[in-house]
Write an enzyme that holds these catalytic residues in place. Structure first.
Site, PDB file in Angstrom:
ATOM      1  N   LYS A 231      -4.829   6.946   2.220  1.00  0.00           N
ATOM      2  CA  LYS A 231      -3.559   6.897   2.946  1.00  0.00           C
ATOM      3  C   LYS A 231      -3.838   6.432   4.361  1.00  0.00           C
ATOM      4  O   LYS A 231      -4.591   7.071   5.105  1.00  0.00           O
ATOM      5  CB  LYS A 231      -2.927   8.288   2.960  1.00  0.00           C
ATOM      6  CG  LYS A 231      -1.646   8.370   3.772  1.00  0.00           C
ATOM      7  CD  LYS A 231      -0.978   9.724   3.605  1.00  0.00           C
ATOM      8  CE  LYS A 231       0.269   9.833   4.455  1.00  0.00           C
ATOM      9  NZ  LYS A 231       0.933  11.133   4.291  1.00  0.00           N
TER      10      LYS A 231
ATOM     11  N   LYS B 285      -1.731   3.972  -0.270  1.00  0.00           N
ATOM     12  CA  LYS B 285      -0.471   3.998   0.465  1.00  0.00           C
ATOM     13  C   LYS B 285      -0.660   3.456   1.856  1.00  0.00           C
ATOM     14  O   LYS B 285      -1.606   3.883   2.509  1.00  0.00           O
ATOM     15  CB  LYS B 285       0.009   5.449   0.509  1.00  0.00           C
ATOM     16  CG  LYS B 285       1.224   5.706   1.319  1.00  0.00           C
ATOM     17  CD  LYS B 285       1.486   7.183   1.374  1.00  0.00           C
ATOM     18  CE  LYS B 285       2.652   7.403   2.304  1.00  0.00           C
ATOM     19  NZ  LYS B 285       2.810   8.770   2.675  1.00  0.00           N
TER      20      LYS B 285
END
Ligand code: PBG
Length: 322
Positions: free
Chosen positions: A195, A248
């Site tokens: 992330k 992400k």
């Protein structure tokens, strides 16, 4: 051998031919739709920077999840906006917290829908940081103890998959241990393994009311410049027990998706985040792009790069077109 022997246009002549040689196919099976759940009654408040997405009170959740089910979307992910926040994010793990009640409501209205919950403290802390603050810094090891409590409370509420998004070190292992010790060894973990500290999360922070009051998230989320490090993060999460890994955001990080898919034999999810959604919506509203076509091309590209699962605010609209 080249032209005129090889003419690659031969197989592009018409739609039926193109269908026959198409290499990548999007499916409704790939989608996860996010929900923002808030307290109060009969609330369906549109998020300004995310047209078509809403903060919903729990009493409105049943209707909306039935729609998801009707569209044949297999899963949702829930984000909670608690009534009160404190320094320690206590509302994240109380029995009757916003998410715990929302999970029970969804499971009542559509029992077969896969319910995933995001595990992070940023929506629950008064300062908006993803963990407990000690001496001006996020205390990693104290935070993962709380995250494990949050995951356990979600498991008790009836979730199907737990998705830690905090980016603390060691949280996958800590959560796995607590779940296993309490009889939830069958709940899979979908970890936000790679992330990045991304500005594409801007609209989400309006939606989830989770912006940090000061500072940023760069001491735990990843530097956008580091794909090798992303692979190390993913390897660690797999080692600690993750069942599915998430990269992400999605479109700006297709290289990471592609490399991760080639390197690891594991189900890979891509989070097509709020800012990616908002940009397409904005371009469409201005009449500068064809919104529906850009939406489908974006989702297809994420799949083509190697994602098996796509978490996207476009899930409903795309499902209608598929
Ligand atoms: C953390 C979390 C965030 C997103 C998903 N989980 C925000 C953040 O890290 O600041 C962002 C998702 C999006 O932008 O759509 N709870």
């Amino acid at each position: 051998m080249s032209y005129p022997t090889h003419r690659l246009r031969r197989l592009r002549k018409n739609e039926n031919l193109r269908r026959m040689v198409r290499e990548t196919r999007l499916s409704i099976d790939n989608f996860v739709y996010p929900f923002f759940v808030c307290s109060g009654k009969n609330i369906r408040r549109e998020i300004k920077s995310m047209p078509g997405c809403f903060q919903l009170s729990i009493d409105n959740l049943g209707k909306e999840t039935k729609e998801i089910h009707k569209l044949n979307i297999p899963a949702i992910i829930l984000f909670g906006i608690p009534e009160k926040k404190d320094e320690f994010g206590k509302e994240a793990y109380v029995k009757d917290g916003i998410i715990q009640r929302a999970v029970r409501e969804v499971k009542n209205s559509v029992p077969s829908l896969i319910v995933i919950t995001d595990i992070c403290l940023c929506e629950y802390t008064s300062h908006g940081h993803c963990g407990l603050i000690r001496k001006g810094k996020i205390d990693n090891d104290a935070t993962i103890e709380i995250l494990a409590k949050v995951a356990l409370s979600h498991a008790r509420a009836g979730i199907d998959i737990v998705a830690p998004s905090d980016m603390m070190d060691g949280r996958v292992k800590a959560i796995r241990e607590v779940l296993d010790d309490n009889g939830f060894e069958e709940i899979p973990m979908m970890s936000y393994a790679a992330k990045f500290a991304s500005s594409f999360y801007g609209p989400f922070r309006e939606a989830a009311e989770s912006a940090a009051k000061y500072g940023d998230r760069k001491s735990h989320q990843m530097d956008p410049a580091n794909p090798d490090e992303a692979l190390r993060e993913i390897a660690l999460d797999i080692e600690e027990g993750a069942d599915i890994i998430i990269v992400k955001p999605a479109l700006p990080y297709l290289d990471v998706i592609c490399r991760a898919k080639e390197r690891f034999n594991i189900t890979l999810a891509a989070y097509h985040v709020s800012g990616e959604y908002s940009m397409v919506k904005a371009g469409g509203r201005l009449g500068w792009i064809n919104e529906k076509e850009v939406m489908m091309e974006s989702l297809l590209s994420i799949k083509r790069a190697g994602a098996d699962i796509i978490i996207t605010y476009f899930a409903k609209e795309a499902a209608k077109l598929l």
